[in-house]
Design an enzyme around this catalytic site. Structure first.
Site, PDB file in Angstrom:
ATOM      1  N   GLU A   1      51.140  38.330  31.231  1.00 24.05           N
ATOM      2  CA  GLU A   1      49.984  38.739  30.429  1.00 24.05           C
ATOM      3  C   GLU A   1      50.206  38.794  28.919  1.00 24.05           C
ATOM      4  OE1 GLU A   1      49.602  42.210  33.146  1.00 24.05           O
ATOM      5  OE2 GLU A   1      47.469  41.866  32.853  1.00 24.05           O
TER       6      GLU A   1
ATOM      7  N   ARG B   1      44.709  51.395  30.510  1.00 25.36           N
ATOM      8  CA  ARG B   1      45.594  50.470  29.790  1.00 25.36           C
ATOM      9  C   ARG B   1      45.093  50.243  28.362  1.00 25.36           C
ATOM     10  NH1 ARG B   1      50.011  47.201  30.574  1.00 25.36           N
ATOM     11  NH2 ARG B   1      50.248  47.750  32.750  1.00 25.36           N
TER      12      ARG B   1
ATOM     13  N   GLU C   1      42.248  40.380  42.079  1.00 26.18           N
ATOM     14  CA  GLU C   1      43.033  41.595  42.317  1.00 26.18           C
ATOM     15  C   GLU C   1      42.205  42.580  43.139  1.00 26.18           C
ATOM     16  OE1 GLU C   1      44.847  43.490  38.891  1.00 26.18           O
ATOM     17  OE2 GLU C   1      45.248  45.323  39.998  1.00 26.18           O
TER      18      GLU C   1
HETATM   19  N1  MTE Z   1      49.204  32.021  35.629  1.00 20.66           N
HETATM   20  C1  MTE Z   1      48.531  31.162  36.422  1.00 20.66           C
HETATM   21  N2  MTE Z   1      48.856  29.869  36.381  1.00 20.66           N
HETATM   22  N3  MTE Z   1      47.537  31.577  37.242  1.00 20.66           N
HETATM   23  C2  MTE Z   1      47.151  32.900  37.295  1.00 20.66           C
HETATM   24  O1  MTE Z   1      46.251  33.268  38.055  1.00 20.66           O
HETATM   25  N4  MTE Z   1      47.519  35.187  36.412  1.00 20.66           N
HETATM   26  C3  MTE Z   1      48.007  35.959  35.287  1.00 20.66           C
HETATM   27  C4  MTE Z   1      49.455  35.603  34.974  1.00 20.66           C
HETATM   28  N5  MTE Z   1      49.614  34.184  34.874  1.00 20.66           N
HETATM   29  C5  MTE Z   1      47.843  33.827  36.449  1.00 20.66           C
HETATM   30  C6  MTE Z   1      48.888  33.331  35.643  1.00 20.66           C
HETATM   31  C7  MTE Z   1      47.929  37.389  35.494  1.00 20.66           C
HETATM   32  S1  MTE Z   1      46.463  38.158  35.197  1.00 20.66           S
HETATM   33  C8  MTE Z   1      49.008  38.133  35.867  1.00 20.66           C
HETATM   34  S2  MTE Z   1      48.918  39.809  36.044  1.00 20.66           S
HETATM   35  C9  MTE Z   1      50.299  37.511  36.153  1.00 20.66           C
HETATM   36  O2  MTE Z   1      50.248  36.092  36.039  1.00 20.66           O
HETATM   37  C10 MTE Z   1      50.693  37.923  37.569  1.00 20.66           C
HETATM   38  O3  MTE Z   1      51.827  37.296  38.010  1.00 20.66           O
HETATM   39  P1  MTE Z   1      53.303  37.860  37.711  1.00 20.66           P
HETATM   40  O4  MTE Z   1      53.250  39.317  37.984  1.00 20.66           O
HETATM   41  O5  MTE Z   1      54.137  37.093  38.643  1.00 20.66           O
HETATM   42  O6  MTE Z   1      53.550  37.566  36.282  1.00 20.66           O
HETATM   43  N1  LUZ Z   2      46.430  46.317  37.635  1.00 19.61           N
HETATM   44  C1  LUZ Z   2      46.579  47.595  37.955  1.00 19.61           C
HETATM   45  C2  LUZ Z   2      46.881  45.838  36.484  1.00 19.61           C
HETATM   46  O1  LUZ Z   2      46.117  48.003  39.022  1.00 19.61           O
HETATM   47  N2  LUZ Z   2      47.243  48.405  37.113  1.00 19.61           N
HETATM   48  C3  LUZ Z   2      47.734  47.995  35.932  1.00 19.61           C
HETATM   49  O2  LUZ Z   2      48.327  48.761  35.193  1.00 19.61           O
HETATM   50  C4  LUZ Z   2      47.542  46.653  35.583  1.00 19.61           C
HETATM   51  N3  LUZ Z   2      47.971  46.182  34.425  1.00 19.61           N
HETATM   52  C5  LUZ Z   2      47.774  44.926  34.106  1.00 19.61           C
HETATM   53  C6  LUZ Z   2      47.099  44.108  35.002  1.00 19.61           C
HETATM   54  N4  LUZ Z   2      46.669  44.568  36.178  1.00 19.61           N
HETATM   55 MO1  MOS Z   3      46.587  40.405  36.167  1.00 18.44          MO
HETATM   56  S1  MOS Z   3      44.939  41.056  35.144  1.00 18.44           S
HETATM   57  O1  MOS Z   3      47.265  41.962  36.334  1.00 18.44           O
HETATM   58  O2  MOS Z   3      45.944  40.125  37.692  1.00 18.44           O
END
Ligand code: MTE
Ligand code: LUZ
Ligand code: MOS
Length: 761
Positions: free
Chosen positions: A707, A304, A226
């Site tokens: 998450e 958070r 990120e």
């Molecule tokens: N699932 C897989 N297979 N690989 C990933 O990197 N990242 C996780 C989750 N599931 C991830 C995953 C995280 S940290 C987040 S924030 C969400 O996927 C982001 O994707 P979404 O917003 O489409 O749920």
């Molecule tokens: N990233 C971010 C995040 O920039 N803001 C958020 O609130 C957040 N929450 C979950 C995972 N990534």
């Molecule tokens: Mo997930 S920790 O918001 O990439």
């Protein structure tokens, strides 16, 4: 519908950054990084590296034409260290050579003289010295000071919570290709293409439009890409800019492990006050977040944590405070849950301590304090669902919690060297970026004259199934077959100013933006159809299975014919649309507001068997009731629940980041950092979705899923703790994670170990 990229993955055809054919004359970069955690750079000698056959250049901070500091929230991090180093693994120089092996060989020839300073690794120590990033924050509800007087029991404790490695399969990488004029095309494994774009632009003193970032997919991100993918994209871009040649930078697994930040370790002090009956009246917590050396996303992660400090419980009086503490570790960063898991662990620890002091089952204390519809969170927002209580009740009922409890009690009465334990873990997770402005997205949809459809959004596919869900939504909205839809790479030239793929909201935000774009195109197509059919009201036209219906009755028009006719009558078959989550906002001066569009709720029952002679354990079952809303793709969502659970279980138990006293990572390869595998996972995983829950925010009533399930894993800590207490009822066990088999053993035999230690000395 299967995942749209499954076939490519299975055949090994799925494209990642370094799979695309190599441009001629591409150079390869390797990074020279600090071997010490804290010190002043006295001298850096790169002559021997430059002299190596096949080395094209070595770049340092002096070669950066524009800004040398970066960071999305606070720009405090040097792209390359200048006068001082502040963590082991901090990049100091970039070497480019004809092959990656030559570049790495050259890295080994660089010599650095540093005057070492003592590192600070402990967040509380950093706090006491005033090494704080941003400002400490405090959320307050009710009257904490007066509430203590009404309590029958007040308990205090401390949690010592470990970090976590992301362990994406694909390590950090980027490939940068110079374009005509002053421009670069960047292929980066990033969750945040816009951050790469703007940071490279700032580094080179170029406008954003000079940098095009393109992302096909990631081999996992989990938060680790990120913010932290940006640095490697910048270093590759610097080298490409300077050499005027394509440059690729790929971290090895070891480099990735020791050079990148992780989930934040926390030290948290709590104090909780309850009535004799176990009603929680007051809760106070202070989080000391181990932020590492630079700001990264730490202040947002901390925020958070504050939002989730009471997890799924209603507590009338709370004071929640926290500080991001600057230490000499790699900058810690986003990891699935983003500060939520640490905060929830502290809350569960406080409840465990209450239950143990009152001699009551932990579940009884939990269940009588659960949030219900309309309850206020410490930040002012009210819970708009009864999902917390509903999922708890469902779990209790369908998985027969009372029987589990009795069975385990019986087992423990009849076994000596093994003991069992169980715990219920409720989760209530807020959905939206906590920074309100980030809750925006856009999409670009083209319908071609042959009826095929191209969709671009600002979301990145990283294994979470985003592309599949976006395609599912497009199929549903257009009323056409899935083979019509192509999900394009994520690209900063097609979509501007995108938010990172994070916070579990990517399908919510980008899906809604795409639906708005499709609505525009559909409205135009329906007008064309109405004109062709000679009817007045386009709203009575529908497209189902590629057939054009009027008032629900088939016509002799099809999708193909309609699209072709629309083109010939000069209809715009493309649309761009923008979406911003309505109704959210947060006032940081008052620390009150409505930061979240909604909450995702659920409950998990975790059952374990502990070998009390060896400290080893087995996860017998995890039984979950999870609120998905109306799922866009139940299979993908189930995968997310299982994957999140695995990651949470690993974080709490076997994933053990060990740093030595000099701040050097010891668990820097996969033989010393153990992550859950298929054998570690529970023998039984049951997942039941709450089916009648609605959500008006997500596309078609769906809910975010990425998450929240991670936090079900927290239950294992308390299940193990129960088993440990069954073996040693008078034992005093720390709220320290990860609860590795080694730690279990040391805790079970703490008295014996002390005796041995004394007898030796
Ligand atoms: N699932 C897989 N297979 N690989 C990933 O990197 N990242 C996780 C989750 N599931 C991830 C995953 C995280 S940290 C987040 S924030 C969400 O996927 C982001 O994707 P979404 O917003 O489409 O749920
Ligand atoms: N990233 C971010 C995040 O920039 N803001 C958020 O609130 C957040 N929450 C979950 C995972 N990534
Ligand atoms: Mo997930 S920790 O918001 O990439």
């Amino acid at each position: 519908m299967k995942r749209i990229d499954a076939v490519y993955h299975v055949r090994g055809e799925a494209e990642f950054v370094d799979d695309a054919p190599r441009p001629a004359e591409m150079l390869y970069a390797a990074v020279f990084a600090s071997p010490v955690a804290h010190g002043a750079i006295l001298s850096l000698d790169t002559a021997a590296a430059l002299a190596l056959e096949g080395v094209a250049a070595v770049y340092t901070v002096a070669d950066i034409p524009g800004q040398t500091l970066w960071g999305s929230i606070i720009a405090d991090q040097p792209l390359l260290a200048k006068d001082e180093v502040t963590y082991v693994g901090q990049p100091i120089a970039v070497v480019v050579g004809k092959t990656a092996a030559i570049a790495r060989q050259a890295v080994n020839r660089i010599s650095l003289q540093v005057e070492e300073r003592p590192p600070v690794l402990d967040p509380r120590q950093a706090f006491e010295r005033g090494h704080i990033i941003g400002s400490p924050r405090t959320f307050v509800l009710g009257d904490v000071d007066q509430a203590w007087e009404q309590c029958d029991l007040i308990l205090e404790g401390t949690c010592d919570i470990g970090g976590q490695e992301h362990l994406y399969l694909e390590t950090q990488r980027a490939r940068v290709i110079p374009q005509e004029g002053q421009a670069l095309r960047v292929y980066s494994a990033t969750q945040n293409p816009y951050a790469a774009q703007r940071t490279i632009a700032q580094m080179l003193g170029l406008p954003n439009h000079a940098i095009e970032v393109d992302v096909k997919r990631l081999g996992g991100g989990f938060g680790g890409k990120e913010e932290q993918a940006t640095l490697w994209a910048c270093l590759a871009a610097l080298a490409a800019w300077r050499t005027h040649q394509p440059v690729e930078l790929v971290l090895s697994r070891q480099e990735d492990l020791w050079m990148t930040g992780k989930r934040h370790p926390y030290i948290s002090d709590f104090k909780i006050g309850v009535t004799q009956e176990g009603k929680i009246l007051v809760y106070e917590v202070k989080h000391y977040q181990n932020a590492g050396a630079y700001a990264d996303l730490s202040t947002a992660v901390l925020e958070r944590s504050l939002f989730h400090s009471a997890n799924a419980y209603f507590i009338p009086n709370v004071r929640i405070s926290g500080a991001s503490c600057r230490t000499n570790l790699p900058p810690n960063t986003a990891l699935r849950g983003f500060g939520g898991p640490q905060a929830m662990f502290v809350m569960e620890s406080a409840i465990a301590q209450v239950a143990e002091a009152l001699g009551r089952p932990r579940g009884e204390i939990q269940s009588q304090n659960l949030l219900q519809l309309g309850d206020a969170f410490p930040y002012g927002q009210r819970l708009q669902t009864d999902g917390v209580r509903q999922t708890w009740r469902e779990a209790e009922h369908i998985y027969r919690l009372a029987e589990i409890r009795d069975r385990i009690a019986q087992y423990n009465a009849s076994h000596f060297e093994t003991k069992q334990g169980y715990a219920v873990m409720p989760v209530c997770f807020g959905i939206s970026f906590t920074a309100t402005f980030m809750n925006q997205a856009s999409a670009l949809v083209h319908v071609y004259t042959d009826g095929s459809v191209s969709v671009t959004t600002g979301g990145v596919e990283m294994g979470q199934g985003l592309s599949t869900k976006i395609a599912n939504l497009a199929v549903k909205a257009f009323g056409i077959g899935e083979q019509r839809i192509k999900i394009e790479s994520t690209n900063t030239t097609r979509i501007a100013n995108m938010s990172p793929t994070a916070a579990s909201v990517t399908t919510d935000l980008n899906g809604q933006a795409m639906l708005l774009a499709i609505e525009q195109i559909l409205a135009r197509l329906k007008s064309v159809a109405a004109a062709q059919l000679g009817v007045d009201d386009p709203d009575r036209i529908a497209i189902i299975n590629e057939q054009i219906l009027y008032d629900g009755q088939p016509t002799d028009w099809t999708w193909d014919r309609l699209v072709a006719t629309a083109f010939l009558t000069r209809t715009n078959l493309s649309a761009h649309a923008f979406y911003a989550t309505p109704g959210i906002g947060f006032d940081r001066t008052k620390e009150k507001g409505t930061p979240f569009a909604y909450h995702v709720c659920g409950a998990a029952i975790v059952e374990v068997t502990l070998d009390c002679l060896r400290g080893t354990y087995k996860i017998d079952a995890v039984k979950i009731v999870h609120d998905l809303g109306r799922s866009v793709n139940p299979l993908v969502d189930r995968g997310q629940v299982e994957g999140g659970l695995a990651q949470g279980l690993g974080w709490m138990t076997i994933e053990d980041l060990q740093f030595n006293e000099k701040g050097r990572l010891l668990s820097k390869d996969l033989s010393t950092y153990k992550a859950p595998d298929v054998f570690f996972m529970p023998d039984e995983i049951a997942i039941q979705f709450l089916e009648d829950m609605e959500n008006t925010t997500g596309p078609y009533g769906s809910k975010a899923v990425g998450e929240p399930p991670l936090m079900y894993g927290i239950g294992i800590f308390f299940a193990l703790r129960q088993a440990m207490r069954a073996f040693k009822p008078q034992g005093e066990f720390a709220f320290a994670s990860p609860l590795t088999p080694e730690r279990v053993l040391c805790e079970l035999y703490a008295d014996e170990l002390k005796e041995i230690a004394e007898s030796i000395s």
